[in-house]
Enzyme design. Structure first.
Site, PDB file in Angstrom:
ATOM      1  N   GLU A  64     -38.804  22.052  13.518  1.00 11.20           N
ATOM      2  CA  GLU A  64     -37.587  22.661  14.071  1.00 11.20           C
ATOM      3  C   GLU A  64     -36.964  21.720  15.090  1.00 11.20           C
ATOM      4  O   GLU A  64     -37.626  21.258  16.022  1.00 11.20           O
ATOM      5  CB  GLU A  64     -37.862  24.029  14.717  1.00 11.20           C
ATOM      6  CG  GLU A  64     -36.583  24.604  15.349  1.00 11.20           C
ATOM      7  CD  GLU A  64     -36.560  26.098  15.532  1.00 11.20           C
ATOM      8  OE1 GLU A  64     -37.291  26.804  14.811  1.00 11.20           O
ATOM      9  OE2 GLU A  64     -35.806  26.558  16.408  1.00 11.20           O
ATOM     10  N   ASP A 116     -35.166  12.815  21.655  1.00 10.75           N
ATOM     11  CA  ASP A 116     -34.093  12.907  20.667  1.00 10.75           C
ATOM     12  C   ASP A 116     -34.707  12.994  19.257  1.00 10.75           C
ATOM     13  O   ASP A 116     -35.407  12.067  18.813  1.00 10.75           O
ATOM     14  CB  ASP A 116     -33.206  11.664  20.784  1.00 10.75           C
ATOM     15  CG  ASP A 116     -32.033  11.684  19.803  1.00 10.75           C
ATOM     16  OD1 ASP A 116     -31.969  12.582  18.950  1.00 10.75           O
ATOM     17  OD2 ASP A 116     -31.188  10.774  19.916  1.00 10.75           O
ATOM     18  N   ASP A 139     -25.627  22.483  18.650  1.00 17.70           N
ATOM     19  CA  ASP A 139     -24.415  22.466  19.479  1.00 17.70           C
ATOM     20  C   ASP A 139     -23.200  22.246  18.579  1.00 17.70           C
ATOM     21  O   ASP A 139     -23.151  21.261  17.839  1.00 17.70           O
ATOM     22  CB  ASP A 139     -24.524  21.348  20.523  1.00 17.70           C
ATOM     23  CG  ASP A 139     -25.736  21.543  21.424  1.00 17.70           C
ATOM     24  OD1 ASP A 139     -25.682  22.419  22.306  1.00 17.70           O
ATOM     25  OD2 ASP A 139     -26.741  20.839  21.222  1.00 17.70           O
ATOM     26  N   LYS A 143     -14.563  20.880  19.932  1.00 22.30           N
ATOM     27  CA  LYS A 143     -13.295  20.149  20.114  1.00 22.30           C
ATOM     28  C   LYS A 143     -13.235  19.011  19.104  1.00 22.30           C
ATOM     29  O   LYS A 143     -14.235  18.303  18.915  1.00 22.30           O
ATOM     30  CB  LYS A 143     -13.211  19.567  21.524  1.00 22.30           C
ATOM     31  CG  LYS A 143     -13.004  20.627  22.567  1.00 22.30           C
ATOM     32  CD  LYS A 143     -12.791  20.006  23.941  1.00 22.30           C
ATOM     33  CE  LYS A 143     -12.666  21.107  24.975  1.00 22.30           C
ATOM     34  NZ  LYS A 143     -13.150  20.703  26.288  1.00 22.30           N
ATOM     35  N   ASP A 175     -23.062  29.779  14.292  1.00 21.62           N
ATOM     36  CA  ASP A 175     -22.156  30.911  14.482  1.00 21.62           C
ATOM     37  C   ASP A 175     -20.715  30.407  14.653  1.00 21.62           C
ATOM     38  O   ASP A 175     -19.866  31.108  15.176  1.00 21.62           O
ATOM     39  CB  ASP A 175     -22.591  31.749  15.702  1.00 21.62           C
ATOM     40  CG  ASP A 175     -22.461  30.998  17.014  1.00 21.62           C
ATOM     41  OD1 ASP A 175     -22.306  29.752  16.984  1.00 21.62           O
ATOM     42  OD2 ASP A 175     -22.502  31.642  18.081  1.00 21.62           O
ATOM     43  N   THR A 212     -32.044  34.175  17.098  1.00 26.58           N
ATOM     44  CA  THR A 212     -32.336  33.276  18.219  1.00 26.58           C
ATOM     45  C   THR A 212     -31.551  33.701  19.469  1.00 26.58           C
ATOM     46  O   THR A 212     -30.626  34.511  19.400  1.00 26.58           O
ATOM     47  CB  THR A 212     -31.976  31.812  17.886  1.00 26.58           C
ATOM     48  OG1 THR A 212     -30.554  31.659  17.980  1.00 26.58           O
ATOM     49  CG2 THR A 212     -32.447  31.406  16.499  1.00 26.58           C
ATOM     50  N   LYS A 213     -31.907  33.088  20.583  1.00 27.80           N
ATOM     51  CA  LYS A 213     -31.254  33.396  21.860  1.00 27.80           C
ATOM     52  C   LYS A 213     -29.754  33.065  21.793  1.00 27.80           C
ATOM     53  O   LYS A 213     -28.895  33.846  22.172  1.00 27.80           O
ATOM     54  CB  LYS A 213     -31.928  32.570  22.959  1.00 27.80           C
ATOM     55  CG  LYS A 213     -31.442  32.917  24.327  1.00 27.80           C
ATOM     56  CD  LYS A 213     -32.214  32.203  25.399  1.00 27.80           C
ATOM     57  CE  LYS A 213     -31.559  32.505  26.734  1.00 27.80           C
ATOM     58  NZ  LYS A 213     -31.892  31.560  27.754  1.00 27.80           N
ATOM     59  N   PHE A 214     -29.470  31.887  21.266  1.00 29.44           N
ATOM     60  CA  PHE A 214     -28.078  31.432  21.172  1.00 29.44           C
ATOM     61  C   PHE A 214     -27.280  32.339  20.232  1.00 29.44           C
ATOM     62  O   PHE A 214     -26.118  32.666  20.485  1.00 29.44           O
ATOM     63  CB  PHE A 214     -28.060  29.989  20.657  1.00 29.44           C
ATOM     64  CG  PHE A 214     -26.753  29.289  20.872  1.00 29.44           C
ATOM     65  CD1 PHE A 214     -26.432  28.727  22.097  1.00 29.44           C
ATOM     66  CD2 PHE A 214     -25.835  29.195  19.841  1.00 29.44           C
ATOM     67  CE1 PHE A 214     -25.225  28.087  22.292  1.00 29.44           C
ATOM     68  CE2 PHE A 214     -24.624  28.550  20.018  1.00 29.44           C
ATOM     69  CZ  PHE A 214     -24.312  27.997  21.258  1.00 29.44           C
ATOM     70  N   GLU A 215     -27.948  32.758  19.147  1.00 25.90           N
ATOM     71  CA  GLU A 215     -27.300  33.638  18.170  1.00 25.90           C
ATOM     72  C   GLU A 215     -26.925  34.974  18.816  1.00 25.90           C
ATOM     73  O   GLU A 215     -25.834  35.496  18.597  1.00 25.90           O
ATOM     74  CB  GLU A 215     -28.298  33.855  17.019  1.00 25.90           C
ATOM     75  CG  GLU A 215     -27.829  34.748  15.906  1.00 25.90           C
ATOM     76  CD  GLU A 215     -28.858  34.765  14.761  1.00 25.90           C
ATOM     77  OE1 GLU A 215     -30.006  34.314  14.968  1.00 25.90           O
ATOM     78  OE2 GLU A 215     -28.491  35.198  13.662  1.00 25.90           O
TER      79      GLU A 215
HETATM   80  C1  LIG Z   1     -27.002  25.475  21.112  1.00 26.09           C
HETATM   81  S1  LIG Z   1     -28.670  25.173  21.434  1.00 26.09           S
HETATM   82  C2  LIG Z   1     -29.531  26.279  20.320  1.00 26.09           C
HETATM   83  C3  LIG Z   1     -30.936  26.528  20.733  1.00 26.09           C
HETATM   84  C4  LIG Z   1     -31.741  27.464  19.811  1.00 26.09           C
HETATM   85  N1  LIG Z   1     -31.921  26.884  18.499  1.00 26.09           N
HETATM   86  C5  LIG Z   1     -31.124  28.827  19.713  1.00 26.09           C
HETATM   87  O1  LIG Z   1     -30.560  29.129  18.645  1.00 26.09           O
HETATM   88  O2  LIG Z   1     -31.201  29.578  20.693  1.00 26.09           O
HETATM   89  C6  LIG Z   1     -28.938  23.587  20.689  1.00 26.09           C
HETATM   90  C7  LIG Z   1     -30.169  22.891  21.236  1.00 26.09           C
HETATM   91  O3  LIG Z   1     -30.385  21.676  20.516  1.00 26.09           O
HETATM   92  C8  LIG Z   1     -30.875  20.708  21.412  1.00 26.09           C
HETATM   93  N2  LIG Z   1     -30.589  19.389  20.830  1.00 26.09           N
HETATM   94  C9  LIG Z   1     -29.376  18.887  20.500  1.00 26.09           C
HETATM   95  N3  LIG Z   1     -29.480  17.667  19.956  1.00 26.09           N
HETATM   96  C10 LIG Z   1     -30.817  17.384  19.918  1.00 26.09           C
HETATM   97  C11 LIG Z   1     -31.560  16.257  19.475  1.00 26.09           C
HETATM   98  N4  LIG Z   1     -30.952  15.184  18.958  1.00 26.09           N
HETATM   99  N5  LIG Z   1     -32.901  16.286  19.600  1.00 26.09           N
HETATM  100  C12 LIG Z   1     -33.530  17.377  20.131  1.00 26.09           C
HETATM  101  N6  LIG Z   1     -32.875  18.478  20.563  1.00 26.09           N
HETATM  102  C13 LIG Z   1     -31.533  18.479  20.468  1.00 26.09           C
HETATM  103  C14 LIG Z   1     -30.132  20.985  22.704  1.00 26.09           C
HETATM  104  O4  LIG Z   1     -30.827  20.493  23.838  1.00 26.09           O
HETATM  105  C15 LIG Z   1     -30.054  22.514  22.694  1.00 26.09           C
HETATM  106  O5  LIG Z   1     -31.135  23.092  23.400  1.00 26.09           O
END
Ligand SMILES: C[S@@+](CC[C@H](N)C(=O)[O-])C[C@H]1O[C@@H](n2cnc3c(N)ncnc32)[C@H](O)[C@@H]1O
Length: 233
Positions: A64, A116, A139, A143, A175, A212-215
């Protein structure tokens, strides 16, 4: 852990310019801070480009990317003790929270990395080693001038393709409708992937994917949700 993070700080590493995240070094709670010290050596895997990860070939491996605070990943790992999970997240408080939950739930099938995910995939994940890659609510970078920072891009999808086993599945959810359309376009054009949606586009949220939390946040704002699953043929 701290030294490692400093030297690999993705915001200052000059090797890559466009990243899918901005590092927000949010405050750590006491519990998260302790977990990063005490539990990291047990459940964490340091980034090391010269040390590929060995996956148990008898156990399905699920990766994940971007697990946030980790609640849905914990739920999935709890519900599937017969699978091994690896979670990658750059946000340190999220990694700390996930480590705490691993211990609380006494999970032996989940490990985490704080780096990363693109570099981890490139340098530490062997080809043909994963049964599933899941990226939930990446994310959206909504924009237009930021669209290039979206993690789902043709090159990244090719990288995932290499890491999946034959019959392995890429599961995405978002979403943000424009991102969903972008994902569908990129995946449909990606050689070797086949859409598992009978309608050729999206699928309902499968039972094994917790909300998920974000969802939840998106749902409270009235957002829709789009799940996509593509299989490596
Ligand atoms: C919008 S959040 C969603 C988190 C979770 N999946 C949820 O649905 O609640 C996106 C997450 O992806 C992580 N992220 C973005 N690019 C990443 C990368 N290249 N490697 C690891 N994590 C990354 C960010 O730090 C962030 O916590």
């Amino acid at each position: 852990m701290n030294e490692q993070l400093k030297t690999n700080d993705p915001n200052t590493n000059p090797k890559r310019t466009i990243r899918s995240f901005v590092l927000r070094q949010g405050r750590l709670t006491k519990g998260q801070e302790q977990a990063l010290i005490n539990l990291w050596p047990i459940f964490g895997i340091e980034y090391n480009a010269n040390s590929p990860i060995t996956f148990d070939t008898n156990t399905p491996a699920v990766l994940e990317i971007g697990f946030g605070m980790g609640a849905s990943l914990i739920e999935m790992a709890k519900n599937a003790p017969n699978k091994n999970f690896l979670g990658i997240e750059v946000h340190k408080p999220g990694v700390g929270a996930c480590l705490m939950a691993i211990e609380e739930n006494q999970l032996s099938n989940l490990k985490v990395m704080c780096h990363d995910a693109v570099e981890v995939l490139e340098n530490m994940i062997p080809n043909h080693s994963l049964d599933k890659v899941q990226i939930f609510f990446p994310d959206p970078w909504h924009k237009a001038r930021h669209n290039k920072r979206r993690i789902i891009q043709p090159k990244f999808v090719q990288l995932i393709y290499k890491k999946l086993k034959l019959g392995g599945v890429l599961h995405l959810a978002t979403d943000w409708q424009h991102y969903a359309e972008h994902m569908l376009e990129v995946l449909t054009q990606a050689e070797g992937f086949e859409n598992l949606s009978p309608t050729g586009d999206y699928i309902p949220r499968p039972d094994d994917r917790p909300i998920t939390k974000f969802e939840k946040r998106g749902q409270n704002l009235g957002h829709g949700v789009w799940d996509l699953q593509f299989i490596k043929k």
